[in-house]
Design an enzyme around this catalytic site. Structure first.
Site, PDB file in Angstrom:
ATOM      1  N   THR C 228       6.649  51.341  17.139  1.00  0.00           N
ATOM      2  CA  THR C 228       7.350  50.137  16.694  1.00  0.00           C
ATOM      3  C   THR C 228       8.100  49.561  17.879  1.00  0.00           C
ATOM      4  OG1 THR C 228       7.688  51.298  14.616  1.00  0.00           O
ATOM      5  CG2 THR C 228       8.868  49.221  14.914  1.00  0.00           C
ATOM      6  N   LEU C 229       7.738  48.357  18.242  1.00  0.00           N
ATOM      7  CA  LEU C 229       8.252  47.741  19.473  1.00  0.00           C
ATOM      8  C   LEU C 229       9.783  47.693  19.505  1.00  0.00           C
ATOM      9  CD1 LEU C 229       7.359  46.250  22.070  1.00  0.00           C
ATOM     10  CD2 LEU C 229       7.582  44.121  20.777  1.00  0.00           C
ATOM     11  N   ASP C 230      10.355  48.213  20.582  1.00  0.00           N
ATOM     12  CA  ASP C 230      11.800  48.129  20.829  1.00  0.00           C
ATOM     13  C   ASP C 230      12.644  48.753  19.721  1.00  0.00           C
ATOM     14  OD1 ASP C 230      11.295  46.921  23.206  1.00  0.00           O
ATOM     15  OD2 ASP C 230      11.686  44.892  22.498  1.00  0.00           O
ATOM     16  N   ALA C 231      12.074  49.662  18.956  1.00  0.00           N
ATOM     17  CA  ALA C 231      12.835  50.265  17.863  1.00  0.00           C
ATOM     18  C   ALA C 231      12.927  51.779  18.019  1.00  0.00           C
ATOM     19  CB  ALA C 231      12.200  49.906  16.520  1.00  0.00           C
TER      20      ALA C 231
END
Lengths: 286, 286, 286, 286
Positions: C228-231
């Site tokens: 999950t991008l940037d999470a």
């Protein structure tokens, strides 16, 4: 940022009514458009007044002389100490360094990233360790050995390199003390950095002293060099947290980080004509 | 936070192998469950070892004595300086104040908000200005005038109030100097706060000196009082930014803010048994 | 710092009594001397327990295998997820970059100053701009162009370079998104940096959005890349102040400074085995 | 600070040459002496110009009307949005609170210490918990219960208390949402405080979300209330560090500290006429 129309007017003078009106009226008549303006007075009743005006004047190169002539009678009337700086005329500067590279590198880096706008004319060092680094940036590197016995000779050589060539000298952890006569030639134009601690530690190896006292903060102070060592006008200060897990080496490493940040901010502000000196303190229109 | 099962074990001793194993084995056998643990050694080869273990032991009130007996031979074997503190037994403390209320108020406020857990047994002051404020919090206020001639008598009266009654004395901008003999009775149990500057300013009115030097940071230092004035082990320090727009009054106001924050943190850490002293410095397991 | 005797033991497991006792007893019997130790439990009753022990074991190279055998039954008994890292075995790492140099330079600089101890095996970039800079540090530079159509092919080439060769990948402003399948091969071993704002700005050009909303703080967050991008789990965050005088370019410049500081801290902590991950968060024993 | 001669002139208008000249000339002719002056332009070519001038005019009470008349044609010529504020005329303000006291107490304290200069006309609360505290400061306390069904009626009662009576409403952790029609009556004159996180957390219990995401910073934002909840012009923001040792309760406690500091700064700046709003952002001449 270095638009050919951009200029900065710096003024200090005894405070009395009418200064802002006179200056802004003059700028307006000459066709200048004010971009930023900062003012400060130490006391509205008889204190010292400081002003920095950043403005755009189209065709500044040709119209700057006329503006200067128009400002002269105002400056004279209000007994101003004043300066007009063109943003596009990069300030020539020399960096003095010794063996440590952290402050030097931070300056070179910001310079290349165009975050710090200057003409770095040379790096002067009493050691040769940093030659490769400096020349990789395309900047002339001058090695002038400094021995206790021949300090005068070394300073004469340094002076020959910089006099008339640079507006600003930055001591980027240059570990030699410049003589009072050298410093007097560059009033408020030599910036130095040194560590600072709460409380202050006098004598040898302050980091070891700070460690044995268990300080919780390590700081650095950038200031203009004066004849009194490390007592010139402060430009910028900052601190970093440390704790009991940090040994003396850690304190030195953390000290290096805060030194390079504080010095880079101070030099940048100077180059942008944001620092005015009076007495032994500064007004920084950051 | 003040669970009846919660306790803290604090240890300092010469570092050598086996300390953690012995202590943790003992706690485990006694049925304690470690919640937090912090360790520090000044040098794995012959340094000083520090440990703070926070643990839960069901029925602590009845089983604490057995735990203490089990720890004693270990403490003896490793030459430990040690302490077992029950979180539910609030530390009785006295606050000494004069006329300024900012540090006192911050402490009372955090105490009422249960952010600082203590039994504030009394406030002692050499002035009566703060009586109303203190009594509004339901805390006894004692006025003991202190004159230069009768300082001994005043200290005797203070001592009678606090001795055997409090574990900790907090000097919340108490503007009188306690005598060495008084301080010796409360080793590492008197916390004081004072301003601090980069560089340091010696002599009268340091804020005026800081102003005239143009400092960019104003700081405060909380420390344990020792017989050498303001030179005891530092617990906490912090700074706030100032600039040329701030006059001397501003510096003092900003100084008050950083003082109350730094003092409140230092006192809270002391009350939570997070501060260990050795030599003239602290290990703070914050 | 990279003493041949120094090792770090990292443990996560379900919390229950006796863990510290068993581990410290084992280390003691094997002749190890604990230098630092940090512990944390999410809940003493049935939570997750984390421990990092830094210790010295003379002749670690020859005695490490015996220590590992001694720890195995303990690890098994407490269902530990554990790791033993030798400080002298530098972690091989790759840095992925694009065109911006600020994060890359900060890492190379700290690496050369020995403030960040690693074996930087290579820099991989989808552009050639940074080749000269990287090679001046004596580090191999690999250019792998990435196009939207041939992203798979590019990733295959990247994978061939790094797989089995590096322990850690640092995305130093690498402006391409790695595929989930690539990321799954390096769980908690890819560190990324991104700007962060209060409030958050979704969509294109967040600096322009932040400017038009008049934010007073600009931040950066370093985290482990997950699908999950940037999470992914946050390792470190920090902010810098801005005000109305800063235009969008200033915000970006200030953002770059905070990015390089935050990323360098996060990577250094990872290399020193100070970061433990559980769920989607980290325990950082900094 | 509240000298009877001190006034502040605030101006916003389309930027074009001659504004500073005209205004400063007028002030000079009227006998005013400029103490501080701050200017900002969003763009020298057709942007918005902002100016705050703090000046002393002897006999301001009698000569203020004449100054106003002299400024009117200038204001008209430059299409100024302008305001002249007398420092000695304290701004009447109301504080809205619910049950939490930390923000309220910080404001009352600074007010009593004369660090925040205002006329606190009343505290309005939907609960009675804080009555004793407020009345101890000699400030009227009004309890207006707010239920979901009778929100209109409650707002009508609130409006009757404050309309025409106060210049500023501070929501010091007032936990009810004011209706758009209420907010429209006090444009840029209601200050609210809310927590803020990196990244942002939407939905219930943001502290629990921040905890489970393992954030390293907790922040707060003070802003002017607009009809869009928590999206009005930002006045001030700040953050505090947290780490894995902090549980949800700790995060809330730390959040309270940063909230009270940020709100107090924002309110003080508003009271000193240092905040100018345009579009959805602020210029803060702090």
């Amino acid at each position: 940022m270095t638009s050919s129309a951009r200029a900065r007017l710096l003024i200090s003078c005894p405070d009395r009514p009418g200064i802002v009106a006179a200056v802004s009226q003059c700028l307006c008549e000459q066709g200048a458009n004010i971009v930023h303006s900062d003012q400060h007075t130490t006391d509205p009743a008889g204190g010292v007044f400081f002003m920095r005006i950043e403005f755009d004047l189209p065709e500044l190169d040709s119209r700057g002389a006329s503006l200067t002539r128009a400002l002269e009678p105002i400056a004279s009337r209000f007994q101003m100490d004043w300066k007009l700086a063109y943003a596009a005329r990069l300030k020539p500067m020399a960096i003095f360094a010794s063996k440590e590279d952290h402050c030097l590198l931070e300056l070179l880096w910001r310079w290349r990233a165009k975050e710090m706008v200057a003409d770095i004319a040379m790096v002067v060092s009493n050691h040769t360790d940093l030659r490769g680094l400096v020349e990789a940036y395309g900047i002339p590197f001058h090695h002038i050995a400094v021995t206790r016995e021949r300090q005068d000779q070394a300073e004469a050589a340094q002076l020959q390199l910089v006099e008339g060539k640079v507006d600003l000298i930055v001591m980027a952890r240059y570990m030699r003390i410049l003589s009072p006569s050298f410093i007097r030639r560059f009033p408020n134009r030599i910036i130095n950095i040194h560590h600072s601690f709460l409380p202050a530690f006098v004598g040898a190896d302050p980091y070891a002293q700070a460690y044995s006292r268990g300080v919780k903060l390590i700081g650095a102070t950038a200031h203009y060099a004066t004849e009194t060592l490390d007592a010139g006008p402060i430009i910028e200060q900052d601190v970093e947290r440390v704790d009991h897990r940090n040994n003396v080496e850690d304190l030195k490493r953390i000290g290096r980080h805060v030194e390079r940040m504080v010095l880079a901010r101070a030099v940048t502000w100077h180059l942008e004509d944001k620092v005015l000196v009076y007495g032994n303190k500064t007004v920084v229109f950051a």
